[in-house]
Design a protein around this motif. Structure first.
Motif, PDB file in Angstrom:
ATOM      1  N   ARG A  91       0.804  -1.222   0.000  1.00  0.00           N
ATOM      2  CA  ARG A  91       0.000   0.000   0.000  1.00  0.00           C
ATOM      3  C   ARG A  91       0.839   1.276   0.000  1.00  0.00           C
ATOM      4  NH1 ARG A  91      -5.364  -0.511   1.003  1.00  0.00           N
ATOM      5  NH2 ARG A  91      -6.008  -2.680   1.088  1.00  0.00           N
ATOM      6  N   THR A  93       1.319   4.032  -3.181  1.00  0.00           N
ATOM      7  CA  THR A  93       0.214   4.943  -3.491  1.00  0.00           C
ATOM      8  C   THR A  93       0.216   6.142  -2.548  1.00  0.00           C
ATOM      9  OG1 THR A  93      -1.098   3.078  -4.225  1.00  0.00           O
ATOM     10  CG2 THR A  93      -2.282   5.112  -3.728  1.00  0.00           C
ATOM     11  N   SER A 115      -6.087   3.493  -8.243  1.00  0.00           N
ATOM     12  CA  SER A 115      -4.779   4.107  -8.109  1.00  0.00           C
ATOM     13  C   SER A 115      -3.912   3.992  -9.355  1.00  0.00           C
ATOM     14  CB  SER A 115      -4.015   3.468  -6.949  1.00  0.00           C
ATOM     15  OG  SER A 115      -4.857   3.305  -5.857  1.00  0.00           O
ATOM     16  N   GLU A 120      -7.779   9.277   0.410  1.00  0.00           N
ATOM     17  CA  GLU A 120      -7.670   7.925  -0.140  1.00  0.00           C
ATOM     18  C   GLU A 120      -9.017   7.204  -0.054  1.00  0.00           C
ATOM     19  OE1 GLU A 120      -4.607   5.685   1.745  1.00  0.00           O
ATOM     20  OE2 GLU A 120      -3.030   7.049   1.098  1.00  0.00           O
ATOM     21  N   TYR A 121      -9.660   7.387   1.085  1.00  0.00           N
ATOM     22  CA  TYR A 121     -10.942   6.734   1.287  1.00  0.00           C
ATOM     23  C   TYR A 121     -11.983   7.276   0.304  1.00  0.00           C
ATOM     24  CZ  TYR A 121     -14.823   4.678   3.902  1.00  0.00           C
ATOM     25  OH  TYR A 121     -15.922   3.950   4.283  1.00  0.00           O
ATOM     26  N   THR A 153     -11.300   5.920  -2.996  1.00  0.00           N
ATOM     27  CA  THR A 153     -11.008   4.490  -2.913  1.00  0.00           C
ATOM     28  C   THR A 153      -9.662   4.123  -3.522  1.00  0.00           C
ATOM     29  OG1 THR A 153     -12.310   4.077  -4.908  1.00  0.00           O
ATOM     30  CG2 THR A 153     -13.384   3.650  -2.801  1.00  0.00           C
ATOM     31  N   ASP A 183      -5.885   2.502  -3.061  1.00  0.00           N
ATOM     32  CA  ASP A 183      -5.412   1.418  -2.190  1.00  0.00           C
ATOM     33  C   ASP A 183      -4.145   1.825  -1.445  1.00  0.00           C
ATOM     34  OD1 ASP A 183      -3.803   1.539  -4.328  1.00  0.00           O
ATOM     35  OD2 ASP A 183      -3.777  -0.620  -4.760  1.00  0.00           O
ATOM     36  N   THR A 228      -6.599   4.078   3.451  1.00  0.00           N
ATOM     37  CA  THR A 228      -7.768   3.214   3.292  1.00  0.00           C
ATOM     38  C   THR A 228      -7.608   1.951   4.132  1.00  0.00           C
ATOM     39  OG1 THR A 228      -7.770   4.008   1.032  1.00  0.00           O
ATOM     40  CG2 THR A 228      -9.302   2.250   1.558  1.00  0.00           C
ATOM     41  N   LEU A 229      -6.390   1.421   4.118  1.00  0.00           N
ATOM     42  CA  LEU A 229      -6.099   0.225   4.911  1.00  0.00           C
ATOM     43  C   LEU A 229      -6.386   0.498   6.382  1.00  0.00           C
ATOM     44  CD1 LEU A 229      -4.846  -2.639   4.810  1.00  0.00           C
ATOM     45  CD2 LEU A 229      -2.630  -1.579   5.214  1.00  0.00           C
TER      46      LEU A 229
END
Lengths: 275, 313, 265
Positions: B94, B97, B166, B254-255, B258, B260, B264-265
């Motif tokens: 991740r 990104t 991404s 990021e959220y 969407t 990655d 988001t993680l």
């Protein structure tokens, strides 16, 4: 009053007006709002603007105007909790550190340094991971993240006052520290605390809205501006922008108003932010 | 040199302390991890026993913390409770990104924020008024709202940029990350622009600028050498603070898009109470935050001769 | 050489700083401008070089060699500032850019303003510092302003001010911000350079004795107006304006000064 008006200027008074409207809207939401904010009807989805629905309806057929009004409540109470807790604890910590000095001061400074090591949102998300998502958790966690800012400013201001004669002489007369602090130090740092709170209110509103947007703050179906931006996302991309855009604009206008008033009151330095 | 070592030592101290803080918070969290693992199914005590043994859940707190810390130092962040993947691998996958998003946003803050601030500060008049108004509103725009608006205009409406994802490969990634980076950089750019403007205004009337003019130095040179150059000192600190702040802001953007990335993680891990992942990301982010702040201070010391690095703090 | 005629300066709607100031400085002459702080002395100097604060309205004329200085702009103004008139301000620590070494300050004046080649400017920078009595020339050239004392830095400023051999020097309280111990030294250097180059000087100070010691004529200023102009002896023996009298009487007793002969005590 006149002095205040002069300090604010035209734009500042407009900003104060905006804040007043938002606060009144939130207070009287149950009286003003024409519909229940959480109940919609499938037959009423995606209505445009009309007399029945001032700003139209969302994908669940709920009245957007009513949701905005009710949303103002959680959108304002969150930041209110944050700045209140921050002001109280920040001041308490700062004055304790200043009054006792020495080891107490350096210990408290270390603790604040440790909190400074976490980006605000990260600290909030850690708390939410532990205690589960809710507005209270988010607001309290964010308060913890803001305390160092407030404590730092109050501390440096109080530090300057600490050795001035008007503090020193009652101390030599044997008046207890807590009395002197409350009677002399506190009133002197109070304006700074108010200004800091005004500026931080805007930041808190944005960060709490962000947490709600991430699904970690206010939980659906409650109305909240951050949540509305999020829940209106799909509608926006499908060509029904009202919900997201209006909720987003409410945040922008309110935050800008608080920011401007805070700026007029004394600036960002009082919020303990370099930026 | 001693300054750098001292700051590094302090950073390591803070990292250890914050690891402890994070680890104990997760430890004290209500709800036990094995309940999460069995996901509400009723299982026999033997199975629970086995799970507790597998994750060493019965060891004393300090032993678990020590094991976790030493493992982290060896690059082993443990396993995700949610999907059994190695947390280190997850992070590594991740990271690019997020790094790229933050770098792009940092560039935008520097170019757009500082650039517009210089323009407003040196030009005055209507240009100044517009930029000032924009910055007063811009700082109030939440990144997630900016994200949605940019997305609906430039991706959905005009179709210039992809809506989600991404991308693969360098160019494609930049293309995918342009809008998110703008959304992320917007509020910071607004603040930076305003502070740059103020700083330019102050330097323009500073005695050394005025006296340089009085000595017959051309205005263009006074601007470059005295006004802009010197106003960049305070601005560089502000830019640094904001670049460090992008780390947290990136979660939200990021959220919204969407992407990655790490953010988001983290959001998903928090939603699912996947503590192994939350812990690891928290530590990595605190480290990154600290390192950026340290670099900013070092950079500042290198451009301002008045800051003696040996005695600083 | 320098003629100031009915100079008035107002900041904003109604803050009048200067009222119809008229003053002349002949070639090679030193004129003192004495008054308390806020009387408009500095603003008079600054108007000559067009560096009054933004938003000031200026009326009246200032001519230098018959050229109307106030109407100059652009390249002509720049040339006048670079070659004809130099200024020494009160606080040298504010005058030098804090992030550039001293050498850059001197080269900026000679190369960027006066147009001398960089190489020449570099060579002359050292010579100039020697001329103002600095021994550790290389060290000073490499230093940043904050590393030097006010006295040392004011010498650097003087060196920069004489680099272009200007014909008029505007000195704005050049020793006020310095340590008492270095004030006399710096003043002596300034006086020496002036005589060596035959420069005229307009010397602003609040110190009547100091002005009397280094100036040929003295103008006394109060509330933006010049209330009296005369030879130092005239002001001492026969002050006309009550304000001048008050200034004379407020001097510390026992200090004597001679009109021709530098500061004595």
């Amino acid at each position: 009053m006149k002095q205040f008006a002069e300090r604010m200027g035209t734009l500042g008074l407009i900003a104060c007006g905006v804040i007043a409207v938002v606060v009144l809207g939130a207070l009287f939401a149950p009286l003003i709002a024409p519909y229940d904010p959480t109940i919609g009807s499938v037959t009423q989805r995606y209505q445009g603007m009309s007399f029945e629905h001032l700003f139209g309806t969302d994908q669940a057929g709920r009245d957007i105007f009513s949701r905005l009004l009710w949303g103002a409540r959680s959108s304002l109470t969150g930041p209110l909790i944050v700045v209140a807790v921050t002001a109280v604890f920040g001041t308490l910590i700062a004055l304790t550190a200043v009054w006792w000095g020495g080891i107490v001061d350096s210990f408290l400074s270390r603790v604040l340094d440790l909190l400074f090591a976490f980006p605000n949102l990260l600290l909030a998300m850690l708390a939410i991971a532990v205690f589960g998502p809710s507005l209270t958790t988010a607001a309290l966690a964010l308060s913890v993240a803001y305390i160092p800012y407030s404590a730092r400013v109050v501390r440096s201001m109080a530090m300057r006052e600490r050795n001035l004669p008007y503090i020193r002489s009652p101390e030599l007369q044997g008046i207890p520290g807590i009395v002197i602090t409350a009677r002399h130090l506190l009133p002197n740092v109070a304006p700074l605390i108010v200004t800091g709170a005004t500026i931080n209110f805007g930041f808190a509103m944005i960060e709490l809205a962000a947490l709600s947007f991430l699904g970690l703050g206010v939980q659906p179906p409650a109305a909240d501006w951050g949540l509305m931006v999020s829940s209106g996302q799909q509608s926006l991309l499908n060509g029904y922008p009202a919900e997201s855009v209006l909720a987003g604009l409410s945040i922008v206008i309110t935050v800008a108003a608080f920011g401007y008033v805070g700026e007029r009151l004394g600036g960002r330095a009082a919020a303990g932010r370099k930026a | 040199m001693t300054f750098i070592l001292r700051r590094l030592a302090a950073l390591i101290g803070v990292l250890i302390a914050s690891s402890f803080l994070v680890f104990s918070a997760m430890y004290a969290a209500p709800g036990s991890p094995e309940n999460f693992l069995v996901q509400g199914r009723t299982v026999s005590p033997e199975v629970l026993e086995a799970i507790r043994a597998q994750y060493s859940l019965d060891d004393p707190f300090l032993v678990r913390f020590w094991n976790w810390l030493t493992n982290v130092l060896h690059g082993d962040f443990g396993r995700s409770l949610a999907n059994q993947q190695d947390v280190g691998d997850l992070l590594a996958a991740r990271l690019p990104t997020t790094l790229m998003l933050v770098t792009l946003a940092a560039l935008i803050i520097i170019v757009l924020g500082v650039g517009l601030g210089i323009l407003a500060g040196t030009r005055g008049g209507i240009v100044d008024k517009i930029i000032l108004l924009g910055s007063n509103l811009g700082f109030a725009v939440p990144t997630f709202f900016a994200a949605l608006i940019l997305m609906s205009i430039f991706s959905v409406g005009l179709g210039w940029f992809p809506v989600f994802g991404s991308g693969d490969g360098f160019i494609d990634r930049v293309w995918h990350l342009t809008l998110p980076a703008f959304a992320l950089a917007l509020p910071s750019s607004a603040v930076v622009a305003r502070i740059t403007r103020t700083s330019i205004r102050e330097e323009r009337d500073s005695e050394h600028s005025v006296m340089a003019r009085a000595r017959g130095v051309a205005e263009r040179l006074v601007m470059r050498r005295h006004v802009i150059r010197n106003s960049m000192l305070p601005v560089s600190t502000i830019v640094g603070v904001h670049i460090a702040g992008l780390i947290a802001g990136s979660f939200v953007v990021e959220y919204a898009f969407t992407l990655d990335g790490i953010g988001t993680l983290l959001v998903h891990a928090v939603q699912r109470k996947d503590f192994a992942v939350v812990q690891a990301i928290a530590i990595v982010l605190v480290a990154a935050f600290g390192i950026i702040n340290l670099l900013v201070d070092l950079f500042y010391a290198s451009i301002d001769p008045r800051v003696k690095v040996e005695t600083n703090r | 050489m320098l003629n100031i005629d009915n100079l008035s300066l107002t900041i904003g709607p109604d803050l009048q700083i200067l009222r119809e100031v008229s003053l002349a400085v002949a070639a090679g002459e030193a004129v003192g401008l004495v008054g308390e702080s806020g009387s408009g002395k500095s603003m008079t100097l600054r108007s000559i070089l067009h560096i009054e604060p933004e938003g000031s309205q200026v009326t009246g004329t200032i001519t230098f060699d018959g050229v109307d200085v106030r109407s100059l702009s652009g390249e002509a103004l720049r040339r006048m500032r670079a070659n004809d008139v130099s200024m020494i301000a009160q606080n040298p620590h504010a005058v030098l850019n804090p992030v550039l070494p001293v050498e850059r300050y001197l080269i900026e004046g000679m190369h960027d303003a006066q147009g001398q080649p960089t190489k020449t400017a570099k060579l002359r920078a050292g010579e100039l510092l020697e001329q103002v009595g600095i021994d550790a020339v290389d060290r000073v050239l490499r230093s940043y302003p904050h590393q030097l004392s006010g006295g040392m830095l004011q010498r650097v400023v003087i060196a920069g001010a004489i680099a272009g051999r200007p014909r008029l020097m505007l000195a704005d309280e050049p020793t006020t911000a310095l340590d008492v111990t270095t004030q006399a030294e710096v003043m002596a250097i300034l006086d020496e350079c002036r005589h060596e180059l035959g420069m005229a000087m307009l010397f602003v100070t609040h110190d009547l004795d100091l002005a009397a010691a280094v100036c040929d004529r003295i103008a006394v200023m109060k509330d933006g107006e010049i209330v009296e102009i005369g030879l130092p002896v005239q002001l001492r023996d026969n002050p006309q304006h009550p304000y001048t009298r008050a200034l004379m009487e407020s001097r510390p007793a026992g200090l004597a000064w001679t009109p021709e002969g530098g500061p004595t005590s």
